[in-house]
Design a protein around this motif. Structure first.
Motif, PDB file in Angstrom:
ATOM      1  N   ALA A   4     -53.217 -60.876 -24.205  1.00  0.00           N
ATOM      2  CA  ALA A   4     -53.038 -60.283 -25.561  1.00  0.00           C
ATOM      3  C   ALA A   4     -53.811 -61.071 -26.550  1.00  0.00           C
ATOM      4  N   ARG A   9     -56.270 -54.203 -29.762  1.00  0.00           N
ATOM      5  CA  ARG A   9     -55.002 -53.465 -29.949  1.00  0.00           C
ATOM      6  C   ARG A   9     -55.048 -52.037 -30.827  1.00  0.00           C
ATOM      7  N   ASN A  41     -45.447 -40.587 -25.129  1.00  0.00           N
ATOM      8  CA  ASN A  41     -45.595 -42.010 -25.283  1.00  0.00           C
ATOM      9  C   ASN A  41     -45.620 -42.705 -23.962  1.00  0.00           C
ATOM     10  N   THR A  89     -50.812 -56.660 -17.845  1.00  0.00           N
ATOM     11  CA  THR A  89     -49.639 -56.919 -18.771  1.00  0.00           C
ATOM     12  C   THR A  89     -50.060 -57.952 -19.800  1.00  0.00           C
ATOM     13  N   ALA A  90     -49.469 -57.786 -21.069  1.00  0.00           N
ATOM     14  CA  ALA A  90     -49.987 -58.284 -22.294  1.00  0.00           C
ATOM     15  C   ALA A  90     -50.007 -60.066 -22.017  1.00  0.00           C
ATOM     16  N   VAL A 112     -50.427 -53.295 -20.847  1.00  0.00           N
ATOM     17  CA  VAL A 112     -48.913 -52.694 -20.889  1.00  0.00           C
ATOM     18  C   VAL A 112     -47.790 -53.528 -21.145  1.00  0.00           C
ATOM     19  N   ASP A 113     -46.822 -53.338 -21.863  1.00  0.00           N
ATOM     20  CA  ASP A 113     -45.672 -54.141 -22.066  1.00  0.00           C
ATOM     21  C   ASP A 113     -44.473 -53.331 -21.431  1.00  0.00           C
ATOM     22  N   ALA A 116     -44.772 -49.202 -21.984  1.00  0.00           N
ATOM     23  CA  ALA A 116     -45.719 -49.123 -23.426  1.00  0.00           C
ATOM     24  C   ALA A 116     -46.897 -49.535 -23.156  1.00  0.00           C
ATOM     25  N   VAL A 118     -49.928 -51.096 -24.809  1.00  0.00           N
ATOM     26  CA  VAL A 118     -50.002 -51.979 -26.107  1.00  0.00           C
ATOM     27  C   VAL A 118     -51.372 -52.513 -26.531  1.00  0.00           C
ATOM     28  N   GLY A 119     -52.192 -52.104 -25.561  1.00  0.00           N
ATOM     29  CA  GLY A 119     -53.837 -52.439 -25.898  1.00  0.00           C
ATOM     30  C   GLY A 119     -54.615 -52.044 -24.711  1.00  0.00           C
TER      31      GLY A 119
END
Length: 213
Positions: A4, A9, A41, A89-90, A112-113, A116, A118-119
């Motif tokens: 992250a 992002r 989504n 994962t973030a 992913v989160d 979702a 996320v970046g």
């Protein structure tokens, strides 16, 4: 260092029925080489510059430029995209992302989160992260301390010696060699001489530093 901290992002995405020609234009406009493909989504695939290149007709074919352009405007990304997409994962450590990129010989990981996206993190993001961690571009000089026999408290002792002489460091990195560890200190250029002097006086072995930083 988490993913992250260094991922991009601001996502630019394609949809399954986006044409390849539109996907290429999106990449060109945003100076990127890959697009997550999203539906409802949820990520359903990944389209990259390399995938598109492999999907184009070979130059050995008899297709004209106009015929190739026609194919690009009629082909949609869901027809050629990668559907088995590796992710990270973030909150994963940056090392995890690097290991995954190496293991699968790829240049990008959607972040992913849960489900979702996320970046996205790429090899260029990893290189930027290294430069950031190393303090590259900041005014300063490098001092390298060689530790042949690693033991508990080496870095603590380094800190004690420098603190006792009111000297500080900008960044610290440890390089693992087969026969030794090298503790690389980035220090203010004006302090490099006194830093080297007090470290040698305290019994530390210093390695000559050559080349530009």
């Amino acid at each position: 260092m988490s993913v992250a901290d260094y991922m991009t992002r601001q996502l630019v995405v394609a949809h399954p029925k986006t044409t390849v020609s539109v996907a290429v234009e999106l990449m060109k406009q945003n100076q990127i080489h890959r697009l997550p493909v999203m539906a409802n989504n949820r990520m359903v695939g990944l389209i990259t510059h390399g995938i598109i290149q492999r999907a184009l007709p070979s130059q050995a074919t008899s297709l004209s430029v106009y015929e190739t352009t026609y194919l690009l405007t009629k082909t949609t990304v869901d027809q050629i995209m990668e559907t088995q997409v590796q992710t990270v994962t973030a909150n994963a450590q940056l090392e995890t992302a690097i290991a995954k990129l190496r293991r699968y010989d790829i240049g990008v990981l959607p972040v992913v989160d849960g489900e979702a996206v996320v970046g996205i993190i790429t090899t260029n993001d990893i290189l930027d992260a290294f430069l950031n961690i190393a303090g590259y571009g900041q005014p300063g000089s490098v001092t390298r301390v060689v530790v042949h026999h690693d033991h508990v408290g080496v870095i603590f002792k380094l800190g004690q010696v420098l603190t006792a002489h009111d000297l500080s460091i900008q960044t610290l990195m440890v390089v693992n060699r087969p026969d030794a560890k090298v503790i690389e200190l980035h220090v203010n250029s004006e302090q490099v001489a006194p830093v080297n002097q007090v470290l040698r006086a305290a019994g530390f072995e210093l390695e000559p530093v050559t080349g530009e930083r």
